[in-house]
Design a protein around this motif. Structure first.
Motif, PDB file in Angstrom:
ATOM      1  N   SER A  65      -3.115  14.076  25.370  1.00 25.99           N
ATOM      2  CA  SER A  65      -3.355  15.503  25.185  1.00 25.99           C
ATOM      3  C   SER A  65      -4.827  15.848  25.243  1.00 25.99           C
ATOM      4  O   SER A  65      -5.197  16.966  25.552  1.00 25.99           O
ATOM      5  CB  SER A  65      -2.774  15.961  23.850  1.00 25.99           C
ATOM      6  OG  SER A  65      -3.391  15.256  22.802  1.00 25.99           O
ATOM      7  N   HIS A 148       2.433  11.397  31.391  1.00 29.70           N
ATOM      8  CA  HIS A 148       2.266  12.690  30.726  1.00 29.70           C
ATOM      9  C   HIS A 148       2.296  13.837  31.734  1.00 29.70           C
ATOM     10  O   HIS A 148       2.988  14.852  31.513  1.00 29.70           O
ATOM     11  CB  HIS A 148       0.944  12.709  29.972  1.00 29.70           C
ATOM     12  CG  HIS A 148       0.597  14.045  29.398  1.00 29.70           C
ATOM     13  ND1 HIS A 148       1.173  14.536  28.254  1.00 29.70           N
ATOM     14  CD2 HIS A 148      -0.260  15.011  29.833  1.00 29.70           C
ATOM     15  CE1 HIS A 148       0.690  15.737  28.000  1.00 29.70           C
ATOM     16  NE2 HIS A 148      -0.181  16.045  28.938  1.00 29.70           N
ATOM     17  N   SER A 151       5.788  14.433  32.958  1.00 30.44           N
ATOM     18  CA  SER A 151       6.594  15.128  31.957  1.00 30.44           C
ATOM     19  C   SER A 151       6.334  16.628  31.979  1.00 30.44           C
ATOM     20  O   SER A 151       7.275  17.441  31.950  1.00 30.44           O
ATOM     21  CB  SER A 151       6.286  14.552  30.570  1.00 30.44           C
ATOM     22  OG  SER A 151       6.919  15.299  29.559  1.00 30.44           O
ATOM     23  N   GLN A 152       5.061  17.008  32.055  1.00 30.76           N
ATOM     24  CA  GLN A 152       4.716  18.425  32.082  1.00 30.76           C
ATOM     25  C   GLN A 152       5.222  19.106  33.355  1.00 30.76           C
ATOM     26  O   GLN A 152       5.755  20.222  33.312  1.00 30.76           O
ATOM     27  CB  GLN A 152       3.196  18.580  31.979  1.00 30.76           C
ATOM     28  CG  GLN A 152       2.603  18.067  30.675  1.00 30.76           C
ATOM     29  CD  GLN A 152       3.079  18.850  29.477  1.00 30.76           C
ATOM     30  OE1 GLN A 152       3.011  20.068  29.447  1.00 30.76           O
ATOM     31  NE2 GLN A 152       3.582  18.147  28.474  1.00 30.76           N
ATOM     32  N   ALA A 190      10.721   8.185  24.302  1.00 35.56           N
ATOM     33  CA  ALA A 190       9.655   9.153  24.051  1.00 35.56           C
ATOM     34  C   ALA A 190       9.475  10.107  25.220  1.00 35.56           C
ATOM     35  O   ALA A 190       9.258  11.310  25.024  1.00 35.56           O
ATOM     36  CB  ALA A 190       8.347   8.424  23.751  1.00 35.56           C
ATOM     37  N   ASP A 191       9.572   9.598  26.464  1.00 34.96           N
ATOM     38  CA  ASP A 191       9.365  10.463  27.638  1.00 34.96           C
ATOM     39  C   ASP A 191      10.439  11.539  27.729  1.00 34.96           C
ATOM     40  O   ASP A 191      10.166  12.687  28.086  1.00 34.96           O
ATOM     41  CB  ASP A 191       9.320   9.632  28.924  1.00 34.96           C
ATOM     42  CG  ASP A 191      10.325   8.498  28.912  1.00 34.96           C
ATOM     43  OD1 ASP A 191      11.338   8.618  28.192  1.00 34.96           O
ATOM     44  OD2 ASP A 191      10.097   7.492  29.594  1.00 34.96           O
ATOM     45  N   TRP A 194       9.546  14.086  25.022  1.00 37.27           N
ATOM     46  CA  TRP A 194       8.395  14.911  25.432  1.00 37.27           C
ATOM     47  C   TRP A 194       8.842  16.054  26.333  1.00 37.27           C
ATOM     48  O   TRP A 194       8.433  17.204  26.174  1.00 37.27           O
ATOM     49  CB  TRP A 194       7.378  14.069  26.190  1.00 37.27           C
ATOM     50  CG  TRP A 194       6.691  13.012  25.393  1.00 37.27           C
ATOM     51  CD1 TRP A 194       6.547  12.952  24.038  1.00 37.27           C
ATOM     52  CD2 TRP A 194       6.047  11.844  25.921  1.00 37.27           C
ATOM     53  NE1 TRP A 194       5.857  11.825  23.682  1.00 37.27           N
ATOM     54  CE2 TRP A 194       5.530  11.127  24.805  1.00 37.27           C
ATOM     55  CE3 TRP A 194       5.853  11.340  27.194  1.00 37.27           C
ATOM     56  CZ2 TRP A 194       4.842   9.930  24.953  1.00 37.27           C
ATOM     57  CZ3 TRP A 194       5.164  10.149  27.342  1.00 37.27           C
ATOM     58  CH2 TRP A 194       4.664   9.452  26.231  1.00 37.27           C
ATOM     59  N   THR A 195       9.670  15.695  27.331  1.00 37.17           N
ATOM     60  CA  THR A 195      10.078  16.694  28.327  1.00 37.17           C
ATOM     61  C   THR A 195      10.922  17.789  27.686  1.00 37.17           C
ATOM     62  O   THR A 195      10.741  18.981  27.968  1.00 37.17           O
ATOM     63  CB  THR A 195      10.864  16.012  29.453  1.00 37.17           C
ATOM     64  OG1 THR A 195      10.099  14.920  29.980  1.00 37.17           O
ATOM     65  CG2 THR A 195      11.144  16.988  30.576  1.00 37.17           C
ATOM     66  N   THR A 252       5.933   5.327  18.594  1.00 34.08           N
ATOM     67  CA  THR A 252       5.794   6.448  19.534  1.00 34.08           C
ATOM     68  C   THR A 252       7.097   7.236  19.634  1.00 34.08           C
ATOM     69  O   THR A 252       7.091   8.476  19.670  1.00 34.08           O
ATOM     70  CB  THR A 252       5.376   5.924  20.915  1.00 34.08           C
ATOM     71  OG1 THR A 252       4.151   5.205  20.805  1.00 34.08           O
ATOM     72  CG2 THR A 252       5.183   7.079  21.889  1.00 34.08           C
ATOM     73  N   SER A 256       7.407  11.168  18.536  1.00 33.03           N
ATOM     74  CA  SER A 256       7.881  12.135  19.523  1.00 33.03           C
ATOM     75  C   SER A 256       9.100  12.889  19.007  1.00 33.03           C
ATOM     76  O   SER A 256       9.255  14.097  19.251  1.00 33.03           O
ATOM     77  CB  SER A 256       8.232  11.414  20.833  1.00 33.03           C
ATOM     78  OG  SER A 256       7.122  10.693  21.330  1.00 33.03           O
ATOM     79  N   ASP A 259       8.043  15.536  16.493  1.00 26.91           N
ATOM     80  CA  ASP A 259       7.519  16.695  17.226  1.00 26.91           C
ATOM     81  C   ASP A 259       8.654  17.547  17.792  1.00 26.91           C
ATOM     82  O   ASP A 259       8.589  18.780  17.769  1.00 26.91           O
ATOM     83  CB  ASP A 259       6.596  16.231  18.353  1.00 26.91           C
ATOM     84  CG  ASP A 259       5.302  15.624  17.837  1.00 26.91           C
ATOM     85  OD1 ASP A 259       4.914  15.941  16.694  1.00 26.91           O
ATOM     86  OD2 ASP A 259       4.671  14.834  18.567  1.00 26.91           O
TER      87      ASP A 259
END
Length: 767
Positions: A65, A148, A151-152, A190-191, A194-195, A252, A256, A259
């Motif tokens: 980040s 990352h 994912s974004q 985690a991926d 995140w998405t 991790t 995640s 979050d």
């Protein structure tokens, strides 16, 4: 050649210039060159990825980040790229372009035909180039920066497709279901988390779509799966070696997921009937409570505790409306009651004492403290406040929903006892300070450094007091004097006497009315709600308030004052001297919206231990002048509330340094005043001879001005005078701002309450 074309495309998109060539040309430019693994192979190894400049994937791109620059900061770097850039850097530029184009396509500031062109390119990327599948593959790579960015970009494309086509992206949905259902076999999730979190955030910040409908489409297929995943990840054995390092894959995954839980809670207010995954934290909070008391890395404990704090305060989002909207959602009462019962159950089982809070703090660029820094010796005050608020708000909600005193008495006394023990164990006091001797003072010591938490805690205990008192009175029509005295002792021993709490707060704020005014004007605290409720109580319990003030004065009268006044025709007054005391006040820098460091050696009344706890107020050790750390100088308000038109009347204070000077008295005697960085008002010097003029903004709670009488005259009501004077000054300031139309809301009800308190104060015969 390709990099130069990408650079030109980047410049055009950044500037909003229409893309001149056909859509296929641009879709081929940003088509990712990812060699996907054979069917069914979900892993992502380095040989499938473009190499970096050094030939290997970068595994050192941590703290993603912070590594990824903002879009505006990329304009120069990408536009001036060298043509010798490696394939990895080309891919990063492609990912950046995808995310940037999605943002431009959704912006109403971009021309319609330009946005239409972007949409055509996205259709080609999704239907022909299978870019979504390539992005999913990139999520699993070891290069954290690529993962990352993938994912974004994937979240942006999936959300864009959902908005434009009203349909979920099938490859993303299958990937999410397989990842969540495969845990813990396929350990890395985690991926996927995140998405999903990024998708929910995109939805919540989009004001142009019906959020409720979009959220249902996103979460409904994952609802049951997310509940199962919640059970699976939080029922792990957290004492295992997988969680020993804060950088492990298991850690991790857990971070995640916490979050994601926070985003799910924030999205709850958009739906009239929340989904199960949006309620799961409330209904199964015991899993999180067990997680907090386990031996997992401290960062996970802290994130979990702060998440629980958001739950009990209903503060899941930054906007002010989220709290009221949450209270309007379905099943909120049921969920909060489930959370409160679970929290109080473990608190009564000494859960608070099982939480290790002495872990290392984090520092800039290092995990080690600077030489001479002893901050690691104490507990994390942020976590202590958060835990305390969780317990207090759980008590408040449980008691609010109880019908009889018998339902709550045992649990409440047990929980407050555990909380007081927790504070005694973890709140770090200065080496020179004396132990806190009254339970009601702990609240001000724990929360004084955080405005919003402080008033939330005070309001919670005030509401608890009001409810228990009402239930107590309803149970018996006429309470005997013995029952009333027993109730008073119980309230003091439990640390929730509202008058004590209010006076301790005023003490540590040095009775500065401008600080209270700052709180009233601020929208970041619940001080207005607290003050209105307390003033209503104060009007009904004025004799009890006066009694508490007298107890404060009784305790303070046994101590040598730091700030003192000799009345006329009296003997010499002994003073606390010492250069260290003066230097401490002289060297203290003014703080903005920072309160004085609590003076733990301030004279307060003692709660005797045993069956008659809080029954007597007895004397402790004398105040000495050696605790220089307790004098921090006068308060400096955020706002100067004096205006030019009233400057002669309202700006009569004199800012003075620490000094000792002779002032003539009315009877030609000498009054010797020690001024410790205080703002002394001239009109205070001519008050009634039986009263001592208070020093506005006095230094600490131990900085008392009082009559040092050599005979047996009755003690003056210093605490009553100072507290009512502070409220009177607040009333004047609010009235002045209201007359000039400068107050942010209508304070008429507040002024009426303050006026009533003023009348009761004036009706008393000064002693």
């Amino acid at each position: 050649m390709k990099i130069s074309l990408l650079q030109q495309m980047y410049k055009d998109v950044l500037a909003g210039i229409p893309l001149a060539r056909e859509s296929h040309h641009y879709s081929s430019l940003i088509n990712l060159c990812v060699e996907q693994p054979p069917e069914g192979d979900e892993s992502c190894h380095q040989e499938h990825l473009p190499p970096t400049a050094g030939g290997t994937g970068s595994h050192q791109d941590t703290d993603i980040s912070d590594v990824v620059p903002a879009t505006d900061d990329l304009s120069n770097s990408f536009a001036n790229m060298s043509s010798t850039f490696c394939p990895r850097e080309v891919m990063l530029l492609q990912l950046t372009l995808i995310k940037m184009m999605v943002a431009k396509a959704e912006s109403q500031e971009i021309e319609v035909h330009v946005r239409q062109k972007y949409c055509e390119i996205f259709v080609l990327l999704l239907k022909e180039a299978k870019t979504d599948s390539k992005l999913i593959h990139l999520l699993r790579c070891d290069d954290q920066l690529l993962s990352h960015m993938a994912s974004q970009s994937l979240a942006s494309l999936v959300y864009f497709q959902l908005k434009e086509e009203d349909a979920l992206n099938v490859p993303w949905l299958n990937f999410s279901l397989n990842s969540l259902l495969g845990f813990p076999g396929g350990a890395r999730v985690a991926d996927c988390l995140w998405t999903l979190a990024a998708l929910l955030k995109e939805t919540l910040k989009d004001a142009l779509v019906p959020r409720a409908g979009v959220l249902k489409k996103l979460l409904a297929p994952l609802d049951a799966v997310l509940e199962g995943f919640y059970n699976a990840i939080l029922l792990h054995h957290f004492d295992s070696h997988y969680y020993t390092s804060p950088y492990s894959e298991a850690t991790t995954n857990l971070i995640s997921f916490i979050d994601l839980l926070e985003v799910l809670l924030a999205s709850r207010i958009e739906l009239e009937i929340p989904l199960r995954c949006q309620r799961i934290l409330f209904l199964k909070v015991s899993y999180v409570l067990n997680l907090i008391s386990s031996s997992i890395p401290y960062i996970i404990k802290k994130k979990s505790i702060l998440l629980l704090k958001k739950c009990v305060l209903y503060k899941f989002r930054e906007d002010a409306k989220s709290r009221s909207l949450f209270l309007e959602t379905s099943s909120v009462c049921e969920d909060m009651l489930a959370l409160s019962n679970a929290v109080l159950q473990v608190v009564n089982l000494t859960w608070l004492n099982q939480i290790p809070l002495g872990g290392k703090s984090s520092y800039f660029g290092s995990s080690e403290a600077a030489p001479g820094d002893d901050s690691q010796g104490g507990s994390d005050q942020t976590v202590i406040r958060a835990l305390s608020l969780v317990v207090l708000k759980a008590l408040e909600f449980k008691i609010h929903n109880s019908a009889t005193e018998a339902e709550i008495k045992g649990d409440f006394e047990s929980s407050m006892s555990q909380l007081l023990k927790f504070w005694r164990s973890h709140v770090k006091l200065s080496p020179q300070s004396q132990p806190v001797v009254h339970p009601c003072e702990w609240l001000s010591l724990v929360f004084m450094e955080q405005d919003d938490d402080m008033w939330e805690a005070a309001k919670a205990l005030l509401l608890i007091y009001l409810k228990i008192d009402r239930l107590r009175c309803d149970a018996a029509d006429n309470l005997s004097q013995k029952e009333e005295e027993s109730w008073k002792l119980l309230v003091h021993a439990g640390g929730y006497n509202p008058h004590c709490i209010f006076l301790f707060f005023l003490e540590k704020m040095a009775f500065d009315s401008t600080v209270l005014l700052d709180f009233l004007i601020s929208s970041e605290t619940c001080f207005l709600e607290y003050l209105v409720r307390y003033l209503k109580l104060l009007g009904k319990e004025w004799p009890q308030f006066v009694d508490v003030c007298n107890h404060f004065d009784t305790r303070h009268s046994t101590f040598h004052p730091v700030c003192s006044v000799n009345p006329p025709h009296q003997g010499k007054q002994s003073f606390v001297t010492g250069e260290s005391l003066q230097n401490a006040a002289c060297e203290a820098e003014p703080q903005t919206r920072m309160f004085l460091s609590p003076s733990h050696n301030c004279p307060v009344f003692t709660a005797q231990q045993g069956d008659n706890e809080a029954a007597e107020w007895n004397q402790s050790d004398s105040l000495t002048g050696t605790d220089s750390a307790s004098l921090l100088g006068s308060l400096q308000s955020l706002v100067n509330y004096d205006s030019s038109e009233d400057s002669e009347v309202e700006s009569d204070g004199k800012e003075c340094l620490v000094n000792t000077k002779q002032l003539p008295s009315n009877n030609e005697g000498e009054v010797r005043r020690r001024e410790t960085g205080c703002s002394c008002r001239d009109d205070d010097q001519n008050q009634l001879t039986s009263e001592v003029s208070p020093l506005k903004g006095s230094c600490t709670s131990s900085c008392w001005t009082r009559m040092a009488s050599s005979d047996n005259t009755a003690p003056v009501r210093v605490m009553l005078y100072k507290s009512t004077k502070c409220l009177g000054e607040l009333q004047e300031a609010v009235s002045r701002l209201q007359r000039r139309n400068l107050f942010p809301y209508n304070p008429s009800a507040l002024l009426k309450l303050l006026s009533h308190i003023e009348k009761m104060s004036n009706s008393m015969n000064p002693q």
